[in-house]
Scaffold this motif. Structure first.
Motif, short mmCIF file in Angstrom:
data_model
loop_
_atom_site.label_atom_id
_atom_site.label_comp_id
_atom_site.label_asym_id
_atom_site.label_seq_id
_atom_site.Cartn_x
_atom_site.Cartn_y
_atom_site.Cartn_z
N ARG A 112 -2.16 -3.31 10.55
CA ARG A 112 -1.76 -3.78 11.85
C ARG A 112 -1.58 -5.10 12.09
NH1 ARG A 112 -3.18 -5.18 16.65
NH2 ARG A 112 -5.42 -5.46 15.99
N LYS A 113 -2.70 -5.91 11.63
CA LYS A 113 -2.69 -7.30 12.17
C LYS A 113 -1.73 -8.06 11.24
CE LYS A 113 -7.25 -7.93 13.69
NZ LYS A 113 -8.76 -8.67 13.64
N MET A 114 -1.60 -7.51 9.93
CA MET A 114 -0.52 -8.40 8.99
C MET A 114 0.95 -7.93 9.68
SD MET A 114 0.12 -9.93 6.50
CE MET A 114 -1.30 -9.71 5.18
N ALA A 115 1.30 -6.75 10.13
CA ALA A 115 2.50 -6.31 10.60
C ALA A 115 2.68 -7.31 11.76
CB ALA A 115 2.44 -4.77 10.81
N GLU A 116 1.73 -7.52 12.54
CA GLU A 116 1.89 -8.14 13.80
C GLU A 116 2.29 -9.73 13.37
OE1 GLU A 116 -1.60 -7.77 16.27
OE2 GLU A 116 -0.81 -5.88 17.16
N ALA A 117 1.66 -10.20 12.56
CA ALA A 117 1.69 -11.69 12.25
C ALA A 117 3.34 -11.81 11.44
CB ALA A 117 0.76 -11.97 11.21
N LEU A 118 3.85 -10.76 10.80
CA LEU A 118 4.83 -11.02 9.84
C LEU A 118 6.13 -10.71 10.99
CD1 LEU A 118 4.13 -9.30 6.49
CD2 LEU A 118 4.99 -11.51 6.93
N GLU A 119 5.69 -9.83 12.14
CA GLU A 119 6.63 -9.62 13.24
C GLU A 119 6.98 -10.97 13.94
OE1 GLU A 119 8.05 -6.54 16.54
OE2 GLU A 119 5.99 -6.60 15.52
N ALA A 120 6.05 -11.43 14.20
CA ALA A 120 5.95 -12.85 14.97
C ALA A 120 6.87 -14.01 14.17
CB ALA A 120 4.68 -13.53 15.08
N ARG A 121 6.82 -13.87 12.92
CA ARG A 121 7.65 -14.78 12.17
C ARG A 121 8.96 -14.30 11.81
NH1 ARG A 121 3.24 -17.83 8.14
NH2 ARG A 121 1.61 -17.97 9.50
N HIS A 122 9.15 -13.17 11.65
CA HIS A 122 10.49 -12.83 10.86
C HIS A 122 11.19 -11.52 11.69
CE1 HIS A 122 9.51 -15.24 7.36
NE2 HIS A 122 8.31 -14.47 7.26
N GLY A 123 10.45 -11.33 12.98
CA GLY A 123 11.14 -10.09 13.71
C GLY A 123 11.03 -8.89 12.97
N ASP A 124 12.15 -8.03 13.07
CA ASP A 124 12.10 -6.68 12.34
C ASP A 124 12.62 -6.72 11.08
OD1 ASP A 124 14.86 -6.86 12.83
OD2 ASP A 124 14.81 -5.00 13.78
N ARG A 125 12.72 -7.91 10.18
CA ARG A 125 13.13 -7.65 8.95
C ARG A 125 12.20 -7.16 7.94
NH1 ARG A 125 15.14 -13.69 7.71
NH2 ARG A 125 15.80 -12.48 5.95
N VAL A 126 11.10 -7.39 8.46
CA VAL A 126 9.89 -6.54 7.40
C VAL A 126 9.21 -5.57 7.93
CG1 VAL A 126 7.52 -7.53 6.18
CG2 VAL A 126 9.59 -9.33 7.03
N ARG A 127 8.88 -4.61 7.14
CA ARG A 127 8.22 -3.34 7.50
C ARG A 127 6.95 -3.68 6.55
NH1 ARG A 127 11.00 -2.14 11.26
NH2 ARG A 127 12.15 -0.20 11.54
N VAL A 128 5.73 -3.19 7.27
CA VAL A 128 4.36 -3.32 6.71
C VAL A 128 3.64 -1.86 6.67
CG1 VAL A 128 2.17 -4.64 6.44
CG2 VAL A 128 4.05 -5.74 7.45
N ASP A 129 3.10 -1.63 5.72
CA ASP A 129 2.34 -0.29 5.70
C ASP A 129 1.39 -0.55 4.47
OD1 ASP A 129 1.76 2.43 5.79
OD2 ASP A 129 3.86 3.05 5.99
N PHE A 130 0.55 0.69 4.46
CA PHE A 130 -0.42 0.43 3.80
C PHE A 130 -0.50 1.96 2.75
CE2 PHE A 130 -2.70 2.66 7.13
CZ PHE A 130 -3.32 3.56 6.57
N CYS A 131 -1.19 1.93 1.59
CA CYS A 131 -1.26 3.18 0.94
C CYS A 131 -2.68 3.24 -0.09
CB CYS A 131 -0.07 3.44 -0.13
SG CYS A 131 -0.10 2.24 -1.57
N MET A 132 -2.92 4.55 -0.33
CA MET A 132 -4.24 4.69 -1.17
C MET A 132 -3.79 5.05 -2.76
SD MET A 132 -6.70 3.74 0.71
CE MET A 132 -7.06 3.57 2.53
N ARG A 133 -4.62 4.46 -3.52
CA ARG A 133 -4.23 4.98 -5.07
C ARG A 133 -4.73 6.43 -5.11
NH1 ARG A 133 -3.75 7.50 -8.82
NH2 ARG A 133 -3.77 6.96 -10.88
N TYR A 134 -5.89 6.75 -4.52
CA TYR A 134 -6.41 8.07 -4.65
C TYR A 134 -6.58 8.75 -3.25
CZ TYR A 134 -7.62 5.91 -8.87
OH TYR A 134 -7.82 5.00 -9.95
N GLY A 135 -6.36 9.90 -2.94
CA GLY A 135 -6.24 10.34 -1.54
C GLY A 135 -5.12 9.88 -0.75
N ASN A 136 -5.01 10.04 0.74
CA ASN A 136 -4.04 9.71 1.43
C ASN A 136 -4.14 8.37 2.53
OD1 ASN A 136 -2.51 12.21 1.04
ND2 ASN A 136 -4.20 13.06 1.59
N PRO A 137 -3.13 7.84 3.02
CA PRO A 137 -1.79 8.11 2.57
C PRO A 137 -1.35 7.56 1.23
CG PRO A 137 -1.82 6.01 3.69
CD PRO A 137 -3.26 6.64 3.65
N SER A 138 -0.45 8.60 0.44
CA SER A 138 -0.30 8.34 -0.86
C SER A 138 0.53 7.14 -1.04
CB SER A 138 0.14 9.72 -1.63
OG SER A 138 1.49 9.89 -1.06
#
Length: 357
Positions: A112-138
């Motif tokens: 969430r914090k990474m997404a806010e920081a990148l949005e402040a710099r680049h608008g909606d050109r960047v999507r930020v998400d997270f995943c897990m190697r094992y388990g969810n979100p895959s």
């Protein structure tokens, strides 16, 4: 007469450049950033733990014994007992309010914090998400979702400061497996080990300074505890052990301490073969027997607190030190979602995105 209504294209879509006028709108081209962490069980009951541990311990990067030898032992013996013990460990640290592991809670907040920081710099050109190697979100579900949202280029960031085959490599492997199944692959970059990055080292040093300043009396020694690997990994070319030793040295130099003030140890050993050492659980007990009454322990290999830190270090390893005659044990939390940590990760992400934004 009123002017005719013009059908509006969805704000998130556009016609491709140089496309014909009747070409349907498609998702606007974007760049994706994926923060990849180790993983978490969905719950602490036996079957949830068994599914998670089976996926984890079946990974050839984690346990590279031949399947014909390892899988019967894993499925028939280890997984009949270990889910009970692991479930108990997870229950002792579980985020009951959100009904999830601390690792999941922390990684979501980092994202969430990474997404806010990148949005402040680049608008909606960047999507930020997270995943897990094992388990969810895959990993598979997250990469597919980002592609559907128009991410033609994706930066895949394993949250491991030091490179290791059972962590960084297997995270990247899993991302590439998803690409192998896609008809239209996004371009992808992976983030290398960042243990030498000045911003990461400064955030690590800041966490130590703050913990020592908050203590009534400063600890006599700081133990940097890293997750262990079999000793043969070192001779087979895995740089993890060397990078851990270097992390400790660079942290000590940044703090301006003498060499004896910080020591390196390795935790979470299992199985019959030799592992890199010394084992943290034994090392802290030895420090107590040597007359050290107050020590601190930090985990520079973990970007987020998890069962290996909150339960193993702050409970089992603490108990080992106190049982051997130690009196005060200070656990220094992982960098988690500290502002200086997020700033360090952001600096790394921006560097790796060069030419894409």
């Amino acid at each position: 007469m009123p002017s005719p209504q013009v059908e509006q294209e969805p704000s998130d879509c556009e016609r491709p450049a140089l496309a014909s006028s009747d070409h349907p709108p498609v998702a606007r081209a974007r760049v994706g950033v994926v923060l990849a962490n180790l993983g978490t069980p969905d719950a602490t009951d036996y079957w949830s733990m068994r599914r998670y541990l089976s996926e984890f311990l079946s990974d050839k990067r984690v346990v590279d014994y031949p399947s014909w030898k390892w899988q019967p032992l894993l499925q028939l013996v280890i997984l009949s007992r270990r889910p009970f013990k692991s479930g108990e460990a997870y229950r002792s640290i579980w985020n009951s309010e959100k009904n999830e592991s601390p690792l999941l809670t922390i990684t979501r907040e980092q994202t969430r914090k990474m997404a806010e920081a990148l949005e402040a710099r680049h608008g909606d050109r960047v999507r930020v998400d997270f995943c897990m190697r094992y388990g969810n979100p895959s990993t598979d579900s997250v990469l597919r979702r980002l592609q559907a949202e128009g991410c033609e280029r994706i930066l895949f960031f394993p949250l491991y400061p030091q490179y290791a085959s059972p962590t960084t490599a297997t995270a990247n492997d899993h991302a590439f497996r998803t690409l192998m199944r896609l008809k239209w692959q996004p371009a992808i970059r992976t983030v290398p080990a960042y243990f030498e990055h000045p911003a990461y080292l400064e955030a690590l040093a800041n966490s130590v300074r703050e913990a020592y300043d908050a203590a009534e009396t400063p600890p006599e020694v700081l133990v940097a505890s890293y997750h262990g690997v079999p000793k043969r990994f070192l001779t087979e070319g895995d740089p993890y052990h060397c990078q851990c030793q270097k992390t400790t040295r660079l942290l000590r130099e940044r703090l301006g301490w003498e060499e004896s003030a910080i020591q390196t140890a390795f935790q979470s050993q299992f199985g019959p073969e030799a592992w890199v050492g010394p084992p943290t659980v034994d090392h802290v007990a030895e420090l107590a027997r040597q007359g050290r009454k107050h020590i601190a322990v930090i985990s520079p290999a973990f970007a987020s607190d998890c069962v290996e830190t909150l339960e193993e270090i702050n409970e089992e390893i603490r108990e080992s030190f106190l049982a051997a005659g130690g009196e005060r044990f200070t656990y220094i939390p992982c960098l988690n979602d500290r502002d200086d940590h997020i700033a360090a990760l952001l600096t790394i992400v921006e560097n790796e995105l060069a030419g894409w934004l």
